[in-house]
Design a protein around this motif. Sequence first.
Motif, short mmCIF file in Angstrom:
data_model
loop_
_atom_site.label_atom_id
_atom_site.label_comp_id
_atom_site.label_asym_id
_atom_site.label_seq_id
_atom_site.Cartn_x
_atom_site.Cartn_y
_atom_site.Cartn_z
N ASP A 154 0.85 -1.19 0.00
CA ASP A 154 0.00 0.00 0.00
C ASP A 154 0.88 1.24 0.00
O ASP A 154 2.07 1.17 0.37
N PRO A 155 0.33 2.39 -0.38
CA PRO A 155 1.09 3.63 -0.23
C PRO A 155 1.50 3.80 1.23
O PRO A 155 0.74 3.45 2.14
N GLU A 156 2.71 4.30 1.45
CA GLU A 156 3.22 4.46 2.81
C GLU A 156 2.78 5.80 3.40
O GLU A 156 3.32 6.84 3.01
N PRO A 157 1.82 5.79 4.32
CA PRO A 157 1.43 7.07 4.91
C PRO A 157 2.53 7.60 5.83
O PRO A 157 3.17 6.84 6.55
N ILE A 158 2.75 8.90 5.76
CA ILE A 158 3.69 9.59 6.64
C ILE A 158 2.87 10.59 7.43
O ILE A 158 2.15 11.41 6.85
N THR A 159 2.95 10.51 8.76
CA THR A 159 2.19 11.40 9.63
C THR A 159 3.16 12.34 10.34
O THR A 159 4.13 11.89 10.96
N ILE A 160 2.89 13.63 10.22
CA ILE A 160 3.72 14.67 10.83
C ILE A 160 2.84 15.39 11.84
O ILE A 160 1.76 15.86 11.50
N GLN A 161 3.32 15.48 13.10
CA GLN A 161 2.57 16.18 14.14
C GLN A 161 3.45 17.26 14.76
O GLN A 161 4.66 17.07 14.91
N GLY A 162 2.82 18.37 15.12
CA GLY A 162 3.57 19.44 15.76
C GLY A 162 2.67 20.49 16.34
O GLY A 162 1.45 20.38 16.31
N THR A 163 3.31 21.51 16.90
CA THR A 163 2.60 22.63 17.52
C THR A 163 3.26 23.93 17.10
O THR A 163 4.49 24.03 17.12
N VAL A 164 2.44 24.88 16.70
CA VAL A 164 2.91 26.23 16.40
C VAL A 164 2.52 27.11 17.58
O VAL A 164 1.35 27.16 17.96
N TYR A 165 3.51 27.74 18.20
CA TYR A 165 3.24 28.69 19.29
C TYR A 165 3.18 30.07 18.66
O TYR A 165 4.14 30.53 18.05
N THR A 166 2.04 30.71 18.81
CA THR A 166 1.78 31.93 18.05
C THR A 166 2.68 33.10 18.45
O THR A 166 2.77 34.07 17.71
N MET A 167 3.33 33.02 19.60
CA MET A 167 4.23 34.10 20.00
C MET A 167 5.58 33.97 19.31
O MET A 167 6.39 34.88 19.35
N SER A 168 5.84 32.82 18.66
CA SER A 168 7.09 32.64 17.93
C SER A 168 6.93 33.25 16.54
O SER A 168 5.92 33.86 16.21
N GLN A 169 7.89 33.01 15.69
CA GLN A 169 7.87 33.61 14.36
C GLN A 169 7.24 32.71 13.31
O GLN A 169 7.53 32.84 12.13
N GLY A 170 6.40 31.78 13.71
CA GLY A 170 5.79 30.85 12.77
C GLY A 170 4.82 31.52 11.82
O GLY A 170 4.30 32.60 12.08
N ASN A 171 4.57 30.86 10.70
CA ASN A 171 3.58 31.32 9.74
C ASN A 171 2.23 30.80 10.21
O ASN A 171 1.90 29.63 10.00
N LEU A 172 1.45 31.63 10.85
CA LEU A 172 0.21 31.19 11.47
C LEU A 172 -0.84 30.76 10.46
O LEU A 172 -1.74 30.02 10.77
N GLY A 173 -0.70 31.18 9.23
CA GLY A 173 -1.65 30.80 8.21
C GLY A 173 -1.24 29.57 7.41
O GLY A 173 -1.96 29.15 6.51
N GLN A 174 -0.08 28.98 7.74
CA GLN A 174 0.42 27.89 6.91
C GLN A 174 -0.51 26.68 6.91
O GLN A 174 -0.69 26.06 5.87
N ILE A 175 -1.11 26.35 8.03
CA ILE A 175 -1.99 25.17 8.08
C ILE A 175 -3.19 25.39 7.16
O ILE A 175 -3.58 24.51 6.39
N GLN A 176 -3.79 26.58 7.20
CA GLN A 176 -4.90 26.90 6.31
C GLN A 176 -4.47 26.88 4.85
O GLN A 176 -5.20 26.41 3.98
N GLN A 177 -3.28 27.39 4.57
CA GLN A 177 -2.76 27.38 3.20
C GLN A 177 -2.56 25.95 2.72
O GLN A 177 -2.85 25.62 1.56
N MET A 178 -2.08 25.07 3.61
CA MET A 178 -1.90 23.67 3.24
C MET A 178 -3.24 23.00 2.98
O MET A 178 -3.35 22.17 2.08
N ALA A 179 -4.25 23.35 3.76
CA ALA A 179 -5.59 22.79 3.55
C ALA A 179 -6.11 23.20 2.17
O ALA A 179 -6.68 22.37 1.44
N GLU A 180 -5.91 24.45 1.81
CA GLU A 180 -6.35 24.91 0.49
C GLU A 180 -5.59 24.18 -0.62
O GLU A 180 -6.17 23.79 -1.62
#
Length: 127
Positions: free
Chosen positions: A49-75
């Motif tokens: 079967d195709p090999e699923p790869i699962t990535i888990q993490g947390t974005v802390y909004t006070m850091s310099q993360g791209n807060l919209g990246q998860i929504q952009q990935m969903a789109e």
Amino acid sequence: MARTMMALGAFRFGLRHNAYSSLQQDWQFKFGDVQRLGNRAATHFTGWDPEPITIQGTVYTMSQGNLGQIQQMAEYGKTGKPLIMVDGTGFSYGKVVIRSLQEGKRYFFPNGSPRAIDFTIEVTQYG
């Protein structure tokens, strides 16, 4: 200089931006059984079967993360188009597609915006 832990197409994950805490890959192999008269079934390898790869993490909004990246990935996931996935060591997972994406928000500021955004992304090999 920011170090990239993983690139999924144009989406980047790193220690200072959208860090993930776990990456899990799962391999499933297929076998078929052929019944034989008066003997145990013969087992034959039929593929995988195709090999699923699962990535888990947390974005802390006070850091310099791209807060919209998860929504952009969903789109992007809605397009069904493949992405190239490469980890920070240069290992290429090849073309993958986003199979599922979950986002959870917690620890809120008084205005309702989250302090932490948890995410889980599942991708599989494409083609």
